[in-house]
Design a protein around this motif. Structure first.
Motif: not given
Lengths: 520, 296
Positions: A48, A55, A93, A222-223, A226, B247, B251, B280-282, B287, B290-291, B294
């Motif tokens: 992460e 990013l 994950n 979203a990316y 951003s 993050i 999750k 991150t835009g979220y 987030f 969305n996760h 997915n």
């Protein structure tokens, strides 16, 4: 105006470059992430943290160099370090940190496999030397010694595959990184059943293998927002750092040239249409494309050994100023004659990979006499590191004829070192200053994918005037050649003693904290 | 100098100094049973050995002290000698009260002139490094002797001077701990160690001064070094660690976004949300949604 972005997910951090379509650097930025050593043999990174760092650096470089100048990003090409393993569960994950190439936890598994018939067979099929670095043995280690994690694992990824999945939602792995897992049959370009059986996994637990030019789908919305990127920005899977350094160095297929990289660790590589079949299993054969193999040998002991020397024996004028004291040591080394008046250094402080593949190898100074001074140790240390590079090159010479060399990496491109390499190899050495081969290789991939070059056979490198050429000094070469004969003999002769001292070092190892401050 | 012991509550000299619990010098010429039983104390104890050789257990670990060495015993930690017997020799010591913070760290009290950030940094250095044995450290002896001289002399402004001496003592000890823990030549190692400490206590509102203190550097040099080494300012680097951890937690579905915000060191869920979205835009909740989507 279009531009190309390259993203290198390296051992120590991320390095992002922006190129114009002609291959000129518009800007570059770095971001570091740490390696954790929970136990002495462990080397792990936080997936992460790598993702967030990616990013962050991408965003900064876009805001500084790309958006203000109204460039449009045509593609982002990824490059990763080899041999990493990240287990993820059904939800994608991460199960723990990613295990990096430098991790040695599977040393016992590797040694047993290397000495078996299956080991030789797997080496020939997969091109990856049998070594704890290889995901093949790392996964076997997880199966046997971390059952809980193994049971929960849905997929075994590389760090690059994980980052690309975070950005796009797609699971993929490129030829080059896949060919460094020890699990891919490099002749058929598919997962190798024998390797899967050895690791105890199925092909479904790995991800689809795609060519290095493959586009991996779109950035998540979203990316796009951003980062301020268009939906049609191509995300190219790219290749591995080793393959791209060689490509970026301008080594052409069929050319009698080798590429030497010396950063902390080092490698000598050649490009060819066929694999090197080495009976002693000394070399890797990694895939760049269907008809491009990058072959060669890696060493554990490069610039990091000189750093070790500087840390302990250099003079520090101001706190933490490593560069300044390295510079001083180099000046002192230059005042010693070639061959360090007969002082030899064996640089195996971190064990060794190519060409001897002996994790027990250890360092030594040899030939000390009463006239040797501190400065001789400095020069001998540098010469020892480069003799080891030469021993890889010499072994490669049994398979390919090498007429000239191209050197990259922070340690190799120090002019003093480049000249020594030319003298020791007795071959001309080409060095490009202020040049980052890995990123340039990634640019070449992207440019070829865009049709700027017809194929990788066609890629032209930057004009020759950017090159520094170091010509070998014949007289010096004679001296080095004489000393190298002893260096080489010692390396083989000491094999038993390496093992013996390695065992004792383990047996009498101090715990990391010493509780009795006993004085002499 | 002769033997002496001053104790707060018993010795009139310490009346104005409730934070000095004990100050003394001991010269031991003979072996006596039960002369050094195991003790724990509420204050921070600092011993400087002047003569002899002492084998002491600190927190059940054996350490050997020679003249010039310092034993540093954190509040609540047990100190005792082999067989409870004090060996022949001499030492000088002081015990000072320090505030205990919720996270187990310590901080000097209001008498101290150290700034909050510097005091926290010193507290962290002492707590996190757990280094009870400091070798060749005679500055401690001189400072304790000066405190004693001031206490007896009672010259003008002695109160201020004594508190300054205690600050000086804490600074010297913290610096010594830093120097003895890490090589001033190895910034990468120091930085890695720092990262481990940050991750262990991510909910703490770290300041640059504290982080610099832990590496044993001044703020300006530290910021410059971190920037050139990592590519980030210290605060940006810290935010990246916070977001990475967030993050990981997002999750998992069993932690609320507010808890994640506080656990990872953001002032509020609003602060968390803004920072997270910028990078991150979220928004954090988006987030997570969305996760989860997915996966299916």
């Amino acid at each position: 105006m279009n531009c190309i972005i390259t993203v290198e997910l390296g051992t120590y951090g991320i390095w992002v470059f922006v190129y114009d379509l002609d291959g000129n650097v518009i800007g570059s930025m770095k971001g570091r992430y740490p390696t954790f050593h929970a136990q002495p043999d462990y080397s792990e990174q936080d997936p992460e943290q790598i993702f967030i760092t990616t990013l962050y650096v991408l965003k900064n470089i876009l805001n500084e160099y790309v958006h203000p100048r109204k460039y449009k990003v045509a593609s982002i090409c990824f490059c990763g370090s080899m041999h990493s393993v990240l287990a993820v569960d059904m939800k994608g994950n991460p199960l723990g940190h990613a295990i990096t190439w430098a991790d040695n936890r599977a040393k016992q598994e590797a040694q047993e496999l290397r000495n078996s018939t299956m080991g030789r067979k797997l080496y020939e099929e997969t091109g990856t030397p049998i070594h704890p670095m290889s995901p093949l043995v790392k996964i076997a280690w997880i199966r046997d010694r971390d059952e809980e994690r193994f049971k929960l694992t849905s997929k075994f990824l590389s760090i690059k595959s994980y980052i690309i999945h975070q950005l796009t939602g797609e699971y993929m792995i490129d030829y080059s990184i896949a060919s460094a897992t020890g699990l891919l049959n490099i002749h058929k370009v598919d997962w190798e059943d024998d390797a899967l059986a050895y690791s105890g996994i199925t092909a479904e637990q790995l991800v689809p293998v795609v060519p290095v030019f493959a586009a991996v789908g779109k950035l998540k919305k979203a990316y796009q927002q951003s980062l301020g990127l268009q939906p049609d920005t191509k995300i190219l899977i790219g290749s591995s750092d080793g393959c791209l350094a060689t490509l970026g160095d301008g080594i052409m297929k069929g050319e009698q040239k080798a590429s030497i990289t010396i950063e902390d660790s080092g490698a000598v590589r050649v490009i060819g249409p066929t694999v090197l079949k080495d009976k002693q299993m000394r070399f890797f054969n990694y895939l760049l494309t269907d008809n491009f193999y990058i072959s060669g040998g890696p060493t554990n002991n490069g610039g990091n050994i000189f750093e070790w020397f500087t840390r302990h024996f250099g003079e520090f004028i101001s706190q933490f100023d490593m560069e300044q004291s390295m510079q001083k040591l180099l000046e002192e080394a230059a005042n010693v004659s070639p061959g360090s008046d007969g002082l030899l250094f064996m640089p195996y402080l971190l064990g060794e990979r190519a060409p001897i593949w002996n994790a027990n190898a250890r360092g030594a100074y040899f030939g000390l006499n009463i006239n040797h001074e501190r400065k001789h140790f400095i020069r001998a240390t540098i010469e020892g590191i480069l003799y080891e590079i030469y021993s890889i090159g010499k072994a490669l010479g049994e398979h390919r004829s090498i007429e000239s060399l191209s050197v990259n990496g922070s340690f190799g491109t120090i002019p003093f070192c480049s000249q020594l390499i030319a003298d020791i190899f007795n071959k001309p050495v080409q060095v490009r200053q202020q040049f980052h081969s890995v990123s340039f290789g990634a640019y070449l991939l992207s440019a070829t994918e865009m049709g700027i070059y017809k194929s990788l056979d066609d890629v032209s490198t930057k004009p020759a005037e950017f090159s520094n050429v170091f010509k070998p000094n014949r007289q010096h070469h004679g001296i080095y050649a004489d000393y190298f004969r002893i260096f080489e003999k010692l390396t083989t002769k000491l094999s038993d003693e390496f093992e013996a001292i390695g065992n004792l070092q383990q047996k009498y190892a101090h715990p990391s904290k010493i509780h009795i401050n006993e004085k002499p | 100098m002769n033997q002496f012991v001053l104790q707060y509550g018993k010795s009139v000299e310490l009346l104005l100094f409730p934070h000095i619990l004990e100050l003394g010098m001991k010269k031991n010429g003979s072996i006596q049973p039960d002369s050094f039983p195991v003790t724990t104390a509420e204050g921070l104890r600092i011993y400087h050995i002047t003569e002899g050789r002492f084998e002491w257990h600190i927190n059940q670990q054996l350490y050997v002290f020679y003249p010039g060495d310092v034993a540093l015993i954190m509040p609540g930690i047990a100190l005792g000698a082999e067989n409870n017997i004090l060996a022949i020799g001499s030492y000088i010591w002081i015990q000072v009260t320090v505030q205990k913070l919720d996270n187990g760290h310590i901080q000097p009290g209001e008498w101290s002139a150290l700034s909050d950030a510097e005091a926290t940094a010193i507290g962290k250095i002492l707590c996190l490094n757990n280094l009870p044995a400091l070798s060749r450290f005679s500055e401690v002896c001189n400072i304790i002797k000066s405190i004693y001289t001031e206490l007896i002399g009672m010259e003008v402004a002695y109160q201020t001077r004594i508190n300054q001496h205690i600050d000086e003592l804490l600074i010297q000890v913290a610096r010594k701990v830093t120097r003895q823990t890490r090589s001033p030549r190895d910034f990468p190692q120091a930085f890695t160690d720092l990262e481990v400490l940050l991750r262990q206590d991510l909910s703490h509102q770290w300041t640059v001064e504290e982080m610099a203190g832990l590496v044993g550097m001044g703020t300006t040099l530290f910021t410059e070094k971190v920037k050139s080494y990592s590519g980030f300012s210290p605060i940006s680097y810290l935010i990246n660690i916070r977001i990475s951890e967030a993050i990981r937690l997002l999750k998992r579905t069993d932690v609320t976004v507010t808890d994640i915000a506080l656990d990872t060191g953001f002032y509020s869920s609003q602060h968390f949300s803004t920072t997270f979205k910028k990078l991150t835009g979220y928004r954090p909740s988006e987030f997570r949604k969305n996760h989860l989507r997915n996966i299916k």
